[in-house]
Design an enzyme around this catalytic site. Structure first.
Site, short mmCIF file in Angstrom:
data_model
loop_
_atom_site.label_atom_id
_atom_site.label_comp_id
_atom_site.label_asym_id
_atom_site.label_seq_id
_atom_site.Cartn_x
_atom_site.Cartn_y
_atom_site.Cartn_z
CG HIS A 26 -1.92 1.08 1.29
ND1 HIS A 26 -3.09 0.98 2.00
CD2 HIS A 26 -1.93 2.32 0.74
CE1 HIS A 26 -3.78 2.10 1.89
NE2 HIS A 26 -3.08 2.95 1.12
CG HIS A 28 -1.24 6.34 -2.44
ND1 HIS A 28 -2.40 6.24 -3.18
CD2 HIS A 28 -1.54 5.83 -1.21
CE1 HIS A 28 -3.35 5.71 -2.45
NE2 HIS A 28 -2.86 5.44 -1.24
CG HIS A 206 -7.61 3.49 -0.44
ND1 HIS A 206 -6.88 2.95 -1.47
CD2 HIS A 206 -6.73 4.24 0.27
CE1 HIS A 206 -5.63 3.36 -1.38
NE2 HIS A 206 -5.50 4.15 -0.33
CD GLU A 209 -7.60 6.53 4.49
OE1 GLU A 209 -8.11 6.50 3.36
OE2 GLU A 209 -6.55 7.15 4.74
CG ASP A 287 -1.58 5.65 2.83
OD1 ASP A 287 -1.83 5.43 1.64
OD2 ASP A 287 -2.43 6.16 3.60
CG ASP A 288 -0.01 9.01 0.72
OD1 ASP A 288 0.08 8.96 -0.52
OD2 ASP A 288 -1.05 8.69 1.34
N1 ADE Z 1 -4.55 8.95 -1.83
C1 ADE Z 1 -3.31 9.01 -1.31
N2 ADE Z 1 -3.32 8.59 -0.05
C2 ADE Z 1 -4.59 8.23 0.24
C3 ADE Z 1 -5.23 7.71 1.38
N3 ADE Z 1 -4.59 7.46 2.52
N4 ADE Z 1 -6.56 7.49 1.31
C4 ADE Z 1 -7.23 7.72 0.20
N5 ADE Z 1 -6.67 8.21 -0.90
C5 ADE Z 1 -5.35 8.46 -0.88
ZN ZN Z 2 -3.68 4.82 0.52
#
Ligand code: ADE
Ligand code: ZN
Length: 339
Positions: A26, A28, A206, A209, A287-288
């Site tokens: 996971h 991005h 997703h 969340e 994630d990011d």
């Molecule tokens: N795009 C990038 N990170 C995200 C996240 N945590 N949830 C949904 N969309 C995303």
């Molecule tokens: Zn994500």
């Protein structure tokens, strides 16, 4: 003495986390845009950004929820214009993988974020893919690319992206669903996911969340997903927990992300330990990472400390990441054997 013993044990687990092979499921790719690269590309591509220093950028990374993060995230992505930019972005992440012993990664990209501001789809996927191929050649990293549809846009726009993806079937293994969750139930994308499956793409989404367990049910029932991204809200629905456990459906949990976006107040309150105790198929992802303050190792190490994971629990998390990957069964076995 007790303190010393605890500290020694902690160091041992930390070292184990760092040196073990890991898979990330996971991630991005646009979320790996570190402030230094963002700054350089803004200058080179002559894109105005509302920050005058790297420190100012970092100070802006204070989010109250998913929506407040996405606003900054999409703004940051505007500096990515040329194929070389997508290559550099991806390459920087892959070097991080090498440093952290991430041996397999399945990355998301968001084509609509780029195509809708005039950037050519081909250039985006080619830049990303060339970096991945280089990493495979130079240090043996294996990978998959998953194209995500932005759920705040309509399904028609998603269909257009799928048409592009069909021209790059050799590079893209699956489709996913991301962006603002609440108010955008998975069912909205039933048609495009069906077409993607008919063309042989794997599917993930997703769900849960910030959104309700109902969205996880919808992702399973209407989008036929193989994995749920995040899924942390599932514990609020006993029937759903049973289903996820019985079918061992992977939930790609991202602890630092969840804290940064205020899904949990702090890491001690994260429900990952409970999910493990429920025998759910969970693992740890970043994630990011450029926005949430840490790559996979930091996510694992900080979660272990905050939730007091035993060595066995840490091993389970790492084994689960291989089990839940889209690697071939023999490849999974080879990695799992190492634990
Ligand atoms: N795009 C990038 N990170 C995200 C996240 N945590 N949830 C949904 N969309 C995303
Ligand atoms: Zn994500």
């Amino acid at each position: 003495m007790d303190y010393l013993f605890k500290k020694l044990k902690m160091n041992k687990i930390t070292e184990f986390i760092k040196k073990s092979p890991k898979a990330e499921l996971h991630l991005h790719i646009e979320g790996t845009l570190e402030p230094s690269l963002l700054f350089r590309l803004a200058k080179e591509n002559n894109i105005q950004i509302p920050f005058s220093s790297i420190n100012e950028i970092k100070a802006a990374y204070n989010f109250k929820d998913l929506e407040s993060f996405l606003k900054i995230f999409y703004q940051g992505s505007r500096v990515l214009l040329r194929e070389q930019d997508f290559f550099d972005l991806t390459w920087a992440y892959l070097l991080k993988c090498k440093e952290e012993n991430v041996v397999h990664t399945e990355i998301f990209f968001d084509p609509q974020t780029h195509v809708n501001r005039g950037v050519d789809f081909n250039l985006v996927i080619n830049g990303i893919y060339k970096a991945l191929k280089k990493a495979n050649k130079e240090f043996g990293l294996t990978f998959g690319v998953i194209m995500c549809f932005l759920r705040h846009l309509d399904e028609r726009s998603a269909f257009k992206m799928l048409d592009h993806a069909l021209e790059h079937k050799d590079k893209i293994i699956g489709v996913g669903l991301d962006s603002s969750e609440i108010g955008h139930p998975p069912k909205k994308f039933e048609g495009v996911f069906k077409k993607a499956i008919d063309h042989g793409f794997l599917t993930v989404a997703h769900a849960g969340e910030e959104g309700p367990p109902e969205y996880i049910w919808e992702a399973l029932n209407f989008l036929k997903v193989r994995r749920i991204d995040h899924g942390v809200q599932c514990l609020n629905d006993r029937k759903l927990v049973q289903k996820l456990r019985n079918d061992q459906i992977p939930l790609t949990v991202c602890p630092l992300s969840n804290v940064k976006l205020c899904v949990f107040n702090n890491l001690n309150q994260h429900n990952l330990k409970k999910m493990l105790k429920e025998k759910l198929m969970v693992m740890v992802n970043s994630d990011d990472p450029a926005y949430f303050g840490g790559y996979v190792n930091k996510n694992l190490i900080e979660s272990q400390i905050a939730l007091n994971f035993s060595m066995d629990e840490v091993k389970t998390l790492m084994i689960n990441s291989f089990k839940s990957s889209f690697l071939k069964e023999e490849e999974k076995k080879e990695w799992i054997k190492k634990f």
